[in-house]
Scaffold this motif. Structure first.
Motif, mmCIF file in Angstrom:
data_model
loop_
_atom_site.group_PDB
_atom_site.id
_atom_site.type_symbol
_atom_site.label_atom_id
_atom_site.label_comp_id
_atom_site.label_asym_id
_atom_site.label_seq_id
_atom_site.Cartn_x
_atom_site.Cartn_y
_atom_site.Cartn_z
ATOM 1 N N SER A 24 -5.461 0.489 14.224
ATOM 2 C CA SER A 24 -6.356 -0.325 13.406
ATOM 3 C C SER A 24 -5.604 -1.553 12.913
ATOM 4 C CB SER A 24 -6.884 0.477 12.210
ATOM 5 O OG SER A 24 -7.632 -0.358 11.342
ATOM 6 N N ASP A 26 -7.488 -3.612 10.719
ATOM 7 C CA ASP A 26 -8.327 -3.949 9.569
ATOM 8 C C ASP A 26 -8.437 -2.707 8.698
ATOM 9 O OD1 ASP A 26 -10.379 -4.534 7.745
ATOM 10 O OD2 ASP A 26 -11.522 -5.709 9.195
ATOM 11 N N SER A 27 -7.941 -2.784 7.484
ATOM 12 C CA SER A 27 -7.925 -1.604 6.611
ATOM 13 C C SER A 27 -9.328 -1.095 6.311
ATOM 14 C CB SER A 27 -7.202 -1.931 5.298
ATOM 15 O OG SER A 27 -7.896 -2.941 4.568
ATOM 16 N N ALA A 30 -10.230 1.317 9.177
ATOM 17 C CA ALA A 30 -9.235 2.314 9.571
ATOM 18 C C ALA A 30 -9.871 3.695 9.620
ATOM 19 C CB ALA A 30 -8.065 2.303 8.596
ATOM 20 N N ASP A 34 -5.189 6.907 12.477
ATOM 21 C CA ASP A 34 -4.816 5.575 12.963
ATOM 22 C C ASP A 34 -3.398 5.184 12.562
ATOM 23 O OD1 ASP A 34 -7.172 5.067 14.251
ATOM 24 O OD2 ASP A 34 -7.920 3.567 12.821
ATOM 25 N N PHE A 36 -1.925 1.930 11.314
ATOM 26 C CA PHE A 36 -2.399 0.659 10.756
ATOM 27 C C PHE A 36 -1.350 -0.415 10.991
ATOM 28 C CE2 PHE A 36 -2.535 -2.350 7.108
ATOM 29 C CZ PHE A 36 -3.740 -2.970 7.446
ATOM 30 N N ASP A 52 -4.869 0.776 1.232
ATOM 31 C CA ASP A 52 -6.295 0.931 1.533
ATOM 32 C C ASP A 52 -6.482 1.653 2.862
ATOM 33 O OD1 ASP A 52 -6.853 -0.437 -0.772
ATOM 34 O OD2 ASP A 52 -7.223 -2.362 0.208
ATOM 35 N N ALA A 53 -5.679 1.278 3.864
ATOM 36 C CA ALA A 53 -5.788 1.927 5.163
ATOM 37 C C ALA A 53 -5.426 3.408 5.061
ATOM 38 C CB ALA A 53 -4.887 1.224 6.173
ATOM 39 N N ARG A 56 -8.103 5.578 3.820
ATOM 40 C CA ARG A 56 -9.153 5.856 4.800
ATOM 41 C C ARG A 56 -8.664 6.757 5.928
ATOM 42 N NH1 ARG A 56 -10.470 0.968 2.560
ATOM 43 N NH2 ARG A 56 -12.699 0.575 2.237
ATOM 44 N N ALA A 58 -5.442 6.457 7.636
ATOM 45 C CA ALA A 58 -4.333 6.015 8.477
ATOM 46 C C ALA A 58 -3.090 6.856 8.167
ATOM 47 C CB ALA A 58 -4.044 4.533 8.244
#
Length: 450
Positions: A24, A26-27, A30, A34, A36, A52-53, A56, A58
């Motif tokens: 990914s 883009d956070s 994600a 992933d 990141f 942030d990632a 989600r 990552a």
């Protein structure tokens, strides 16, 4: 993650290895599993969004400087180069067919039609969304599975050398150029330079590969000479030619009849307009080059789909809205206006047109041509949105436009047009991605699944 580190010539500390299932950049998008990649852009720095990632799902981060991270991190000098190395590692272990598609207009649609046609011969991995860059294509390669027999990639271009870079790690065996036009002329200066940049794909195809190119146009011979492999042409007089096409606005499909090296093929494809027949011809050209059963490919292609915001019709209070707001160039805008002129309207034909971006010194001339075309097609109303469209207004007036002309400052303001629609009217909405003309639909309360 340890395998990725090994590919990049590094290593991980004991006990911090993680299973990475995707990439990914883009956070906000994600996914669990992933890696990141903290890209540093003009406006944003991905290093600021590692948390942030991670929130989600990552499981690790690739960074270009040492920063605090809630997940294990892999520090590299150049994230783009690192992603290319990962993609190369995966690509080198794939023994199937790799098709790459580029062009000024229609590359996403052609990519989708090729993917659908090839599915008759085996599982296909295709690039999705806007994953056509040095960041997006490695994301595609990360999704490769053992079952895949074909990989179909869209290759975007913002300047010289970019397609060559994408081809260097994707190593396509089939290269498709849809058309040479004026998209990105602002970056490259002239159409010849655009043709040269697109030809980087054909130069990358090996001697035993296949090039699929238009049969006509100013740069047909140039593209043919750029290829060192066998060439299949599509279009008038080509190896695959369009015999007939008919647009069915009510079904969002185009019925087509093609001739491929003496074999007649008939069917329908998703999407509206005669240009869809040319796109289908390009897709069948790939199948001709690969020696696949063409009737099977045609049947599978009819089951394909076109991504959203690309020339689809929806009904609104008895009127028909033609939504084509993913992007716009002089060539695609001309096609859209001609589709509107051919629509089976019992009322008025109206166009909401937004700025065509990234045209540089060609901006004024291009917008004037579009306005003149609207006048020649005798549209009833022309509603224009943006800063450059006043040249389209001037072009329409100079050509003798007799309908109503309006200028709007925003997509939301242009929604006023919907209040005047009557049953039987056809309304085209067309503009570059940066104009976000889908906001016109939202402001007007148009419900659409495109």
């Amino acid at each position: 993650m340890s395998q990725i580190a090994s590919v990049l010539g590094g290593s991980l500390g004991v006990g911090i290895d993680r299973e990475v299932t995707g990439i990914s950049v883009d956070s906000r998008t994600a996914n669990p599993g992933d890696l990141f990649c903290a890209i540093v852009g003009e406006a944003m720095d991905g290093h600021d969004f590692i948390g942030d990632a991670a929130a989600r799902g990552a499981v690790a981060a690739m960074v270009s400087r040492d920063v605090e991270s809630p997940v294990p991190k892999l520090v590299v000098k150049d994230i783009s180069a690192a992603l290319a190395s990962i993609a190369t590692h995966i690509r080198d272990r794939f023994e199937g067919v790799v098709v790459a598609v580029t062009g000024s207009v229609g590359k996403t649609t052609v990519k989708e039609l090729i993917s659908a046609a090839l599915s008759s011969a085996g599982p296909v991995l295709k690039s999705i969304g806007n994953q056509n860059t040095e960041y997006g294509l490695p994301m595609t390669w990360m999704r490769l599975e053992e079952q895949h027999k074909f990989v179909v990639l869209e290759m975007g271009m913002r300047g010289r050398g970019q397609i060559a870079h994408l081809a260097l790690f994707s190593k396509p065996t089939v290269g498709v150029v849809t058309v040479i036009g004026t998209s990105h002329i602002g970056e490259l200066g002239n159409v010849r330079a655009i043709a040269e940049a697109k030809s980087e794909l054909l130069q990358a195809i090996p001697n035993d590969g296949i090039a699929v190119i238009p049969s006509g146009g100013e740069f047909s011979d140039f593209l043919r000479k750029a290829a060192r492999c066998p060439v299949v042409t599509f279009g008038e007089g080509g190896d695959v030619s369009v015999v007939d096409s008919r647009t069915d606005f009510s079904e969002n499909r185009t019925e087509i009849s093609l001739e491929a090296r003496g074999e007649r093929l008939s069917g329908s494809v998703p999407g509206l307009g005669s240009h869809q027949a040319q796109n289908a011809a390009a897709a069948i050209g790939v199948c001709v080059g690969l020696g696949l059963p063409l009737h099977d490919a045609m049947g599978s292609m009819s089951l394909g789909d076109i991504p959203g915001y690309r020339m689809k019709a929806v009904e609104f209070n008895g009127a028909t809205i033609l939504i084509d707001v993913y992007n716009s160039s002089p060539e695609s805008c001309m096609e859209a206006l001609q589709n509107l002129a051919l629509a089976p309207s019992t009322g008025q034909r109206i166009a909401i047109l937004g700025d065509m971006l990234e045209l540089g010194d060609y901006t004024e001339e291009a917008h004037r041509r579009i306005g003149a075309e609207a006048a020649r097609l005798n549209l009833d109303r022309l509603s224009l949105v943006g800063r450059a469209v006043h040249w389209a207004r001037d072009g329409a007036i100079d050509e003798g436009f007799e309908g109503r002309l309006d200028l709007y400052g925003s997509a939301e303001e242009a929604a006023r047009v919907f209040a005047r629609l009557e049953p039987g009217d056809f309304l085209l909405i067309k503009g570059s991605r940066g104009m976000a003309l889908e906001k016109t639909l939202e402001a007007a309360g148009v419900k659409t699944d495109v």
